[in-house]
Motif scaffolding. Sequence first.
Motif, PDB file in Angstrom:
ATOM      1  N   GLY A 178     -40.294 -41.054 -38.753  1.00  0.00           N
ATOM      2  CA  GLY A 178     -39.194 -40.967 -37.807  1.00  0.00           C
ATOM      3  C   GLY A 178     -37.928 -40.438 -38.434  1.00  0.00           C
ATOM      4  O   GLY A 178     -37.243 -39.574 -37.873  1.00  0.00           O
ATOM      5  N   LEU A 179     -37.599 -40.912 -39.626  1.00  0.00           N
ATOM      6  CA  LEU A 179     -36.368 -40.477 -40.295  1.00  0.00           C
ATOM      7  C   LEU A 179     -36.460 -39.022 -40.742  1.00  0.00           C
ATOM      8  O   LEU A 179     -35.477 -38.277 -40.654  1.00  0.00           O
ATOM      9  N   VAL A 180     -37.634 -38.605 -41.235  1.00  0.00           N
ATOM     10  CA  VAL A 180     -37.797 -37.198 -41.623  1.00  0.00           C
ATOM     11  C   VAL A 180     -37.679 -36.297 -40.389  1.00  0.00           C
ATOM     12  O   VAL A 180     -37.027 -35.248 -40.431  1.00  0.00           O
ATOM     13  N   GLY A 181     -38.319 -36.700 -39.292  1.00  0.00           N
ATOM     14  CA  GLY A 181     -38.201 -35.909 -38.066  1.00  0.00           C
ATOM     15  C   GLY A 181     -36.770 -35.790 -37.609  1.00  0.00           C
ATOM     16  O   GLY A 181     -36.305 -34.707 -37.222  1.00  0.00           O
ATOM     17  N   LEU A 182     -36.038 -36.887 -37.662  1.00  0.00           N
ATOM     18  CA  LEU A 182     -34.631 -36.859 -37.266  1.00  0.00           C
ATOM     19  C   LEU A 182     -33.816 -35.975 -38.202  1.00  0.00           C
ATOM     20  O   LEU A 182     -32.938 -35.231 -37.764  1.00  0.00           O
ATOM     21  N   ALA A 183     -34.114 -36.041 -39.521  1.00  0.00           N
ATOM     22  CA  ALA A 183     -33.395 -35.213 -40.479  1.00  0.00           C
ATOM     23  C   ALA A 183     -33.632 -33.722 -40.229  1.00  0.00           C
ATOM     24  O   ALA A 183     -32.722 -32.898 -40.371  1.00  0.00           O
ATOM     25  N   VAL A 184     -34.852 -33.385 -39.840  1.00  0.00           N
ATOM     26  CA  VAL A 184     -35.155 -31.972 -39.577  1.00  0.00           C
ATOM     27  C   VAL A 184     -34.329 -31.454 -38.412  1.00  0.00           C
ATOM     28  O   VAL A 184     -33.753 -30.360 -38.470  1.00  0.00           O
ATOM     29  N   VAL A 185     -34.211 -32.234 -37.334  1.00  0.00           N
ATOM     30  CA  VAL A 185     -33.536 -31.727 -36.139  1.00  0.00           C
ATOM     31  C   VAL A 185     -32.009 -31.776 -36.257  1.00  0.00           C
ATOM     32  O   VAL A 185     -31.320 -31.048 -35.539  1.00  0.00           O
ATOM     33  N   VAL A 186     -31.483 -32.622 -37.144  1.00  0.00           N
ATOM     34  CA  VAL A 186     -30.024 -32.698 -37.234  1.00  0.00           C
ATOM     35  C   VAL A 186     -29.459 -32.050 -38.492  1.00  0.00           C
ATOM     36  O   VAL A 186     -28.265 -31.738 -38.543  1.00  0.00           O
ATOM     37  N   LEU A 187     -30.312 -31.827 -39.513  1.00  0.00           N
ATOM     38  CA  LEU A 187     -29.812 -31.274 -40.764  1.00  0.00           C
ATOM     39  C   LEU A 187     -30.439 -29.934 -41.135  1.00  0.00           C
ATOM     40  O   LEU A 187     -29.730 -28.974 -41.447  1.00  0.00           O
ATOM     41  N   LEU A 188     -31.774 -29.867 -41.113  1.00  0.00           N
ATOM     42  CA  LEU A 188     -32.453 -28.667 -41.615  1.00  0.00           C
ATOM     43  C   LEU A 188     -32.552 -27.556 -40.570  1.00  0.00           C
ATOM     44  O   LEU A 188     -32.258 -26.389 -40.869  1.00  0.00           O
ATOM     45  N   VAL A 189     -32.998 -27.892 -39.364  1.00  0.00           N
ATOM     46  CA  VAL A 189     -33.160 -26.864 -38.319  1.00  0.00           C
ATOM     47  C   VAL A 189     -32.529 -27.380 -37.024  1.00  0.00           C
ATOM     48  O   VAL A 189     -33.216 -27.570 -36.016  1.00  0.00           O
ATOM     49  N   PRO A 190     -31.219 -27.594 -37.006  1.00  0.00           N
ATOM     50  CA  PRO A 190     -30.591 -28.093 -35.776  1.00  0.00           C
ATOM     51  C   PRO A 190     -30.506 -27.003 -34.721  1.00  0.00           C
ATOM     52  O   PRO A 190     -30.286 -25.830 -35.034  1.00  0.00           O
ATOM     53  N   VAL A 191     -30.691 -27.393 -33.473  1.00  0.00           N
ATOM     54  CA  VAL A 191     -30.567 -26.420 -32.388  1.00  0.00           C
ATOM     55  C   VAL A 191     -29.092 -26.055 -32.213  1.00  0.00           C
ATOM     56  O   VAL A 191     -28.193 -26.819 -32.578  1.00  0.00           O
ATOM     57  N   ASP A 192     -28.856 -24.889 -31.667  1.00  0.00           N
ATOM     58  CA  ASP A 192     -27.498 -24.485 -31.302  1.00  0.00           C
ATOM     59  C   ASP A 192     -27.181 -25.143 -29.955  1.00  0.00           C
ATOM     60  O   ASP A 192     -27.798 -24.800 -28.947  1.00  0.00           O
ATOM     61  N   PRO A 193     -26.253 -26.098 -29.917  1.00  0.00           N
ATOM     62  CA  PRO A 193     -26.022 -26.821 -28.658  1.00  0.00           C
ATOM     63  C   PRO A 193     -25.580 -25.910 -27.521  1.00  0.00           C
ATOM     64  O   PRO A 193     -25.973 -26.113 -26.370  1.00  0.00           O
ATOM     65  N   MET A 194     -24.781 -24.886 -27.830  1.00  0.00           N
ATOM     66  CA  MET A 194     -24.317 -23.998 -26.770  1.00  0.00           C
ATOM     67  C   MET A 194     -25.453 -23.128 -26.243  1.00  0.00           C
ATOM     68  O   MET A 194     -25.482 -22.771 -25.063  1.00  0.00           O
ATOM     69  N   ARG A 195     -26.404 -22.818 -27.111  1.00  0.00           N
ATOM     70  CA  ARG A 195     -27.538 -22.007 -26.658  1.00  0.00           C
ATOM     71  C   ARG A 195     -28.386 -22.767 -25.651  1.00  0.00           C
ATOM     72  O   ARG A 195     -28.780 -22.220 -24.618  1.00  0.00           O
ATOM     73  N   ILE A 196     -28.677 -24.044 -25.957  1.00  0.00           N
ATOM     74  CA  ILE A 196     -29.512 -24.789 -25.012  1.00  0.00           C
ATOM     75  C   ILE A 196     -28.735 -25.079 -23.722  1.00  0.00           C
ATOM     76  O   ILE A 196     -29.323 -25.128 -22.636  1.00  0.00           O
ATOM     77  N   LEU A 197     -27.406 -25.243 -23.824  1.00  0.00           N
ATOM     78  CA  LEU A 197     -26.609 -25.454 -22.617  1.00  0.00           C
ATOM     79  C   LEU A 197     -26.576 -24.192 -21.759  1.00  0.00           C
ATOM     80  O   LEU A 197     -26.749 -24.256 -20.543  1.00  0.00           O
ATOM     81  N   ASN A 198     -26.336 -23.051 -22.389  1.00  0.00           N
ATOM     82  CA  ASN A 198     -26.287 -21.802 -21.630  1.00  0.00           C
ATOM     83  C   ASN A 198     -27.630 -21.493 -20.988  1.00  0.00           C
ATOM     84  O   ASN A 198     -27.698 -20.993 -19.855  1.00  0.00           O
ATOM     85  N   SER A 199     -28.711 -21.795 -21.708  1.00  0.00           N
ATOM     86  CA  SER A 199     -30.042 -21.553 -21.171  1.00  0.00           C
ATOM     87  C   SER A 199     -30.308 -22.417 -19.949  1.00  0.00           C
ATOM     88  O   SER A 199     -30.868 -21.953 -18.950  1.00  0.00           O
ATOM     89  N   ALA A 200     -29.893 -23.684 -20.020  1.00  0.00           N
ATOM     90  CA  ALA A 200     -30.137 -24.592 -18.899  1.00  0.00           C
ATOM     91  C   ALA A 200     -29.195 -24.336 -17.727  1.00  0.00           C
ATOM     92  O   ALA A 200     -29.559 -24.557 -16.568  1.00  0.00           O
ATOM     93  N   ALA A 201     -27.972 -23.873 -18.016  1.00  0.00           N
ATOM     94  CA  ALA A 201     -26.986 -23.667 -16.956  1.00  0.00           C
ATOM     95  C   ALA A 201     -27.225 -22.377 -16.182  1.00  0.00           C
ATOM     96  O   ALA A 201     -26.842 -22.285 -15.007  1.00  0.00           O
ATOM     97  N   ALA A 202     -27.839 -21.376 -16.820  1.00  0.00           N
ATOM     98  CA  ALA A 202     -27.998 -20.075 -16.169  1.00  0.00           C
ATOM     99  C   ALA A 202     -28.706 -20.152 -14.816  1.00  0.00           C
ATOM    100  O   ALA A 202     -28.223 -19.586 -13.828  1.00  0.00           O
ATOM    101  N   PRO A 203     -29.855 -20.846 -14.697  1.00  0.00           N
ATOM    102  CA  PRO A 203     -30.499 -20.920 -13.375  1.00  0.00           C
ATOM    103  C   PRO A 203     -29.637 -21.614 -12.332  1.00  0.00           C
ATOM    104  O   PRO A 203     -29.695 -21.270 -11.146  1.00  0.00           O
TER     105      PRO A 203
END
Length: 397
Positions: A178-203
């Motif tokens: 669980g901790l390694v998975g969390l570290a990957v998403v917040v430290l090593l390969v974090p998503v671009d928050p604005m990208r996922i927001l823009n993608s969801a808002a477009a439709p």
Amino acid sequence: MAEQSGTRDEGGSWADAVAGRAGAAVAQAPRRVERAGRLRKRQLGIMVLISVQAGLAAALSWVVARDLLHNPSPVFAPSAAVGTIVSAIGQRGRRTAETMLGVGLGILVGDAVLLKIGYGPWQVGFVVTVALLVAFVLVGRSGALVAQAGGTAVLLATLAPVTPNLEWPRIVQASVGGLVGLAVVVLLVPVDPMRILNSAAAPVFDTLTAQLDEVAGALAARDSDRAVRARGRLRGMGDDLARLKDALSGAQEVVTLSPVRWRRRQDVERYHHGALRLERVILECRLLARWAATAVQRGERVPEELVDATRRLAEAIRLLHRISRTGRDPQPARDGVLAALGRAGEVPPETLGTFGEAFVTQLRTVASDLLRATGEETDAANRMVHEAVTGQSRPDR
């Protein structure tokens, strides 16, 4: 009778009405296919990123459990890591905590029960039942905690007789995964928050503006069926709004936990504020479509200014979407909203029927919430709406 189309009220045949609807559907088909393709492309990018995150987390957790914890068969760590990654964006921190708590609960209940009743087939069923009941009582719903409690109870009841001392490795590996998975998403390969927001808002923005254009077209053509269909499509935006809410939750999680994304906190907060108002705008536009349909059905006069105001409002929302993607000053969008209201304010009130007046009132309500979505306070937004409609401080068109 109120739901009869304006076209049929004027003597048109059913065949003409059906042909008109079929023609409109054929004309809109390429645009719908294009929008579906864009949505699929956006979703594919997020799917690829999540898949990469899951693969990396599984590999890292396996290495940690095997090489650092000296476990020759680290099965639980990669499983917990993947479970953390593939949980809904915005729930990964909670998923990690629930995973560890669920494992602990399953061990506690399993050991306590099995110590009393021993091992065997009916004991497996009994210990799982007890573990799940305790988990449900604690959290009141299904989720990672319940699943882990039940799964751990199964492992203890079936493997403990041949593989003793499973408890500690199970807890450690679940925690590591669980901790390694969390570290990957917040430290090593974090998503671009604005990208996922823009993608969801477009439709959401695409559907809202397209249906406002449809309402304007319905008023211009005096086609109440067209306005009714627009209202139906606005009512069918629940899935798009749900995806936007999930994206907001994920973006807030990322900017809270990931140091490399902290600089985006204000952008995400501004987006969150605007999205809350946008949901109200959609509800109010449904009423706008309703008043438009009813005004046409009742044969009321629809001034060209109201048609133009509706189209301008749709364009202002498109501009607001473009601005929200770039983080620029939303003033041009405010000006567009006020210009649309100014156009509606040019209509002499005495020329409007009952439902035409309701339409103008609803335009004002939509505009107020749009202004609040750009950051204006309620009192300021209402004052700006009043000034635009009455002709005071009206922006240049």
